[in-house]
Design a protein around this motif. Structure first.
Motif, PDB file in Angstrom:
ATOM      1  N   HIS A 198      50.200  48.420  67.273  1.00  0.00           N
ATOM      2  CA  HIS A 198      49.545  47.472  66.378  1.00  0.00           C
ATOM      3  C   HIS A 198      48.545  48.210  65.515  1.00  0.00           C
ATOM      4  O   HIS A 198      48.202  49.371  65.793  1.00  0.00           O
ATOM      5  N   VAL A 251      51.956  44.448  63.633  1.00  0.00           N
ATOM      6  CA  VAL A 251      52.472  44.976  64.900  1.00  0.00           C
ATOM      7  C   VAL A 251      53.657  45.857  64.582  1.00  0.00           C
ATOM      8  O   VAL A 251      54.355  45.655  63.596  1.00  0.00           O
ATOM      9  N   VAL A 298      57.194  47.014  65.948  1.00  0.00           N
ATOM     10  CA  VAL A 298      58.202  46.702  66.953  1.00  0.00           C
ATOM     11  C   VAL A 298      59.307  47.740  66.885  1.00  0.00           C
ATOM     12  O   VAL A 298      59.607  48.304  65.830  1.00  0.00           O
ATOM     13  N   ALA A 334      52.242  39.094  70.901  1.00  0.00           N
ATOM     14  CA  ALA A 334      52.619  38.676  69.555  1.00  0.00           C
ATOM     15  C   ALA A 334      53.473  37.422  69.670  1.00  0.00           C
ATOM     16  O   ALA A 334      54.465  37.410  70.386  1.00  0.00           O
ATOM     17  N   LEU A 345      57.542  45.317  71.643  1.00  0.00           N
ATOM     18  CA  LEU A 345      56.249  45.497  70.999  1.00  0.00           C
ATOM     19  C   LEU A 345      55.717  46.856  71.410  1.00  0.00           C
ATOM     20  O   LEU A 345      55.538  47.107  72.603  1.00  0.00           O
TER      21      LEU A 345
END
Ligand code: HEM
Lengths: 546, 341
Positions: free
Chosen positions: A317, A458, A460, A282, A314
């Motif tokens: 997703h 995404v 996080v 990302a 991360l």
């Protein structure tokens, strides 16, 4: 052996120490009782039992879902076991590792630990300065001993013994030319063992302190950020879920913000790994403080971004279909990327659209996104997790979506309690099936739904873990201490040489005894080596010593 | 060599290893049997000697006993050679797994590979310590264990070579798993020693030992078990309390999350700490310490295999097909109340 007394009650150390002076019965005053209790708490046996209890107490947390590991699973479990839930809640079984009883065990263990190592440290400090103990009168009573006769004078033998032991880094008892120990050498080594052991136990406390700091002053949060969407600013309100430590304050958030500009990944299309992805990346643009210059970072799995005290990871997703809902008046009642949550590795994802402002009726949609849709064997499926032929398939609801009741709702769940299924002419609930770019009219002039496209998102994880360096330092020190404690062999050696005048002529009778206080060694070879060294020719003439 | 060729090689090598392990097992069992006869022969010889019976008989017996002794020594050596061969094939199979993946990687992406690596270390540790601690006597036990476990792995756990999940792609993981596997192998060997200790204790200890039995005395068993555990414990500490958390921190932001796998690694650690304590605690030495060692090995293998079937929430999800999901959101965001509708 002076330091045997320093070891905790119940500790065995080479030959068992004698029971240090029994109490007379019927003499339990308050102070006595206190002292007795303290002795019990800090005894080896208690430490052992507490360790086993700790192991036992940790088990439920691996079987019962835990609030801070998987809260969703907890609510699912609670729904499935309504009668057990209150009992489990009272026992703290959904959060075993913060529960009073779990804490009680490890706090008791720590008390025991401190009560154990503090006195031992003092005794150790004294032992470091003390001399090796005097030679026992009867060496033959020690389990590992040997004797031989030689023609050398006793003094020469002892000098040789001092040399040999000195070379092996033993500490020697100062010779007493005239005292009772004049006929022997007493030597000791392996002090590092006890130091290592103490270091290990102290480090256990250090680790716990570091761990506790993280739990109290840190936080964990998760958030889904759309690629090319709104920037994320680091405040409590921006998080989807947040688990702050009890001493973490709202001012403690680092004032950064970031945007996800792009998200790349590589889908494997062949081989046994087909359908899995890798090289997640990302591209992030972030500012450490509101006015700062923007910096960029490629956020990847296993490569977190550190901003100030905060780390950004991360960890997931997915897809957010862009859906537009027009109401009966032709006005846009809802429009935008809608986060769908993947339900399995195929990335078939579940999501909800709520348009409470639609007129004349509220509109709700609940359904599935198929990233690469195909109709196979009578079943709608996705053939691949990447976006090949995305299709959304959603059931339509109308009526009261329950958003006005004031009760907070999840954006991933449609409250169908008061809503009614939107039905077509045949009385079947309307299902909107749309490929990208398509629009479908809802019956009854309620409006239309358009599937405009898909925007990836995404997930996080953002956290502050103060104290992690302390914890790491603690375990590393513990390991070092452990190595010393397990591999350094504390040994005592005594060599006694006496003239004997027997039937077969006279000579010097040499006795060698060895004591290994770790109990983990095979001493015969050590003893043999020592004797071999002792009997090899001395390098210095006997006269030169003492 | 192509990836598929490597995979085939790996599969063939593990098959070969299994067969040779089995042969080695048979040979060492034969050695055991031969040894028992030697023992019996020796006692009868000794008895006859004590009774002062004719010399001629004794020499005859001696010759026979000697031949038996030679045969058992030969079988012992043969068994060791076969074990070395099998262990080599076992190692080749592991290398093959690693080379078959694209990109090449360490061979422990799933349960099958994990078990194959673990048993490899068991054999390796046995072979390394064989001379030093005179472990020849435990060959049949080690070989039976390795053969059986490998069989389970090949029949039930076998999985095709697949690339590692992204989260598993970290050099911390390599260090973490190498050390965890080494410690597992060593703890297993230590557990076997402690089990033999307990069996021997139950059968009446050293005094009741069968003549010719090569099982060492209780003291030696206890000491050897301790040494193996004392090697394994720091390695385990390094694996689960240092490299594991470091990796978890990089991958999931939490260095310790009380995930079931972590919980059981912790339990194992605590039990072995208790074992080390027990060896130094009055009333717990010997028997109780050995029992703790067995409890330790049980928690270890439960964590290795069992926990995957009990818990769904483990992030160490290399069991089954869950591999691919680890980058799917793990804890769904539950901002308000995302409970079951
Ligand atoms: C947090 C709890 C504890 C842990 C994890 C722990 C762990 C260990 C470990 C792994 C050893 C092995 C090192 C060796 O054999 O030298 C050890 C040894 C030792 N522990 Fe602890 N311990 C704990 C608490 C305590 C307490 C409360 C005491 C005091 C009663 C204690 C006293 C000792 C002693 C005296 C030894 C040396 C044993 C020997 O001479 O071999 N420990 N401990």
């Amino acid at each position: 052996m002076a330091d045997v007394a320093s070891r905790p009650e119940g500790h065995v150390d080479g030959p068992p120490p004698d029971d240090g002076g029994g109490r007379r019965p019927g003499e339990l005053g308050v102070r006595e009782l206190g002292r007795w209790t303290w002795r019990q708490v800090t005894s080896m046996r208690t430490a052992l039992v507490l360790l086993l209890l700790l192991a036992l107490a940790a088990i439920p947390g691996s079987v019962i879902p835990q609030e801070n590991v998987d809260s969703l699973e907890v609510s699912r479990w609670k729904a499935d076991h309504p009668s057990l839930t209150p009992v489990y809640e009272r026992l703290g079984l959904f959060s075993v590792y913060d529960s009073p009883w779990f804490s009680a065990i490890y706090i008791l263990l720590m008390v025991s630990l401190v009560g154990c190592i503090v006195p031992r440290t003092f005794v150790y400090a004294r032992a470091l300065r003390a001399q090796p103990p005097a030679t026992p009168r009867n060496l033959a009573r020690l389990p590992d001993h040997t004797s031989y006769t030689t023609d050398l004078e006793p003094d020469a033998v002892l000098a040789r013994a001092r040399e040999v032991l000195g070379k092996r880094r033993y500490r020697l008892r100062v010779a007493e030319p005239d005292g009772p120990g004049a006929d022997s050498v007493s030597a000791e080594k392996g002090f590092v063992r006890e130091a290592g052991n103490l270091l290990f136990h102290v480090s256990v406390i250090v680790v716990l302190v570091g761990f506790a700091i993280g739990g109290l002053f840190g936080y964990q949060g998760g958030v889904i950020v759309l690629v090319n969407g709104q920037p994320f600013t680091n405040t409590a309100a921006s998080y989807d879920d947040l688990d702050p430590g009890s001493l973490f304050g709202a001012d403690d958030f680092d004032p950064f913000s970031f945007r996800v500009d792009d998200f790349d990944l590589e889908w494997l299309t062949e081989g046994s790994g087909a359908g899995t992805a890798r090289k997640f990346e990302a591209q992030i643009a972030y500012r450490e403080n509101p006015g700062d210059e923007e910096k960029s970072y490629d956020l990847r799995v296993n490569h977190p971004l550190s901003i100030g005290d905060t780390d950004v990871f991360l960890i997931g997703h997915g897809y957010a279909p862009v859906i537009t809902v027009r109401d009966g008046n032709g006005d846009i009642a809802y429009s935008g990327p809608t986060v769908f949550l993947p339900t399995d590795p195929s990335f078939q994802s579940l999501g909800v659209v709520k348009a409470p402002s639609a007129r004349p009726q509220q509109i709700g949609l609940e359904g599935i996104l198929y990233p690469t849709y195909f109709f196979v064997d009578g079943n709608p499926t996705t053939q691949f997790p990447a976006l090949g032929r995305p299709l959304i398939s959603m059931l339509a609801w109308t009526g009261d979506l329950g958003l006005d009741s004031g009760v907070p709702q999840s954006v991933y769940v449609l409250d169908t309690e008061t809503a009614t299924p939107l039905e077509d002419a045949d009385g079947k609930q309307v299902r909107v099936d749309l490929f990208e770019g398509e629009t479908e009219q809802l019956p009854g002039g309620l409006g239309s739904v358009t599937f405009e496209g898909v925007q990836p998102w995404v997930r996080v994880q953002i956290s502050q873990t103060p104290g992690k360096e302390i914890a790491l330092l603690g375990v590393v020190l513990a390991l070092i201490g452990l190595l010393g404690s397990l591999y350094v062999r504390p040994r005592r050696v005594w060599v006694r040489a006496r003239r004997v005048d027997g039937d077969h002529g006279s000579g010097t009778m040499v006795e060698v005894a060895l004591l290994d206080r770790s109990g983990g060694a095979d001493l015969t070879t050590v003893l043999d080596d020592l004797v071999a060294d002792l009997t090899s020719a001395p390098t210095a003439p006997a006269k030169e010593t003492s | 060599m192509t990836d598929t060729a490597w995979e085939t090689l790996s599969n063939q090598a593990i098959g070969a290893a299994g067969i040779v392990y089995f042969l080695a097992l048979l040979v060492t069992l034969a050695e055991w049997a031969a040894l028992r006869q030697v023992g019996v022969a020796e006692t009868t010889a000794a008895r006859q000697q004590g009774g002062g019976v004719a010399l001629a008989v004794r020499t005859g017996d001696d010759g026979e006993a000697e031949a038996r002794e030679r045969r058992s020594a030969f079988l012992g050596r043969l068994g060791t050679i076969l074990t070395v061969i099998a262990c080599t094939a076992h190692g080749v199979s592991l290398v093959g797994r690693g080379m078959a993946a694209d990109p090449n990687r360490v061979p422990w992406g799933n349960m099958y590979e994990f078990v194959v690596s673990g048993t490899f270390v068991v054999t390796l540790i046995y072979l390394v310590l064989l001379r030093r601690y005179a472990l020849q006597w435990m060959a049949p036990i080690v070989l039976a264990f390795v053969t059986a476990t490998l069989m389970v792995a090949v029949i039930w756990l076998h999985a095709e070579v697949a690339p590692l999940t992204e989260a598993l792609n970290s050099y911390w993981l390599v260090i973490h798993v190498v050390s965890a596997v080494i410690a597992t192998g060593a703890f297993t060997v230590g557990g076997i020693l402690s089990a033999v200790y307990l069996v021997k204790l139950r059968r009446g200890g050293d005094a009741a030992a069968r003549p010719g039995s090569r099982v060492p005395s209780l003291a030696v068993l206890d000491r050897t078990a301790y040494r193996v555990h004392a090697f394994a414990f720091p390695v385990w500490t390094f694996a689960v309390l240092i490299t594991g958390p470091i990796w978890a921190h990089e991958a999931w932001s939490r260095y310790w999350n009380w995930d079931p796998k972590e919980v059981w690694a912790f339990i194992t650690w605590v039990v072995y700490a208790a074992y080390l304590h027990a060896r130094a605690t009055a009333g717990w030495k010997g028997r109780n310490a050995a029992i703790l060692a067995l409890v330790g090995v049980a928690t270890l293998w439960f964590n290795f295999i069992g926990i995957n079937y009990f818990s769904t929430s483990s992030m160490h999800s290399y069991a089954g097909g869950a591999e691919t999901t680890s980058l799917v959101v793990r804890a769904e965001p539950a901002p308000l109340d995302a409970g079951t509708p």
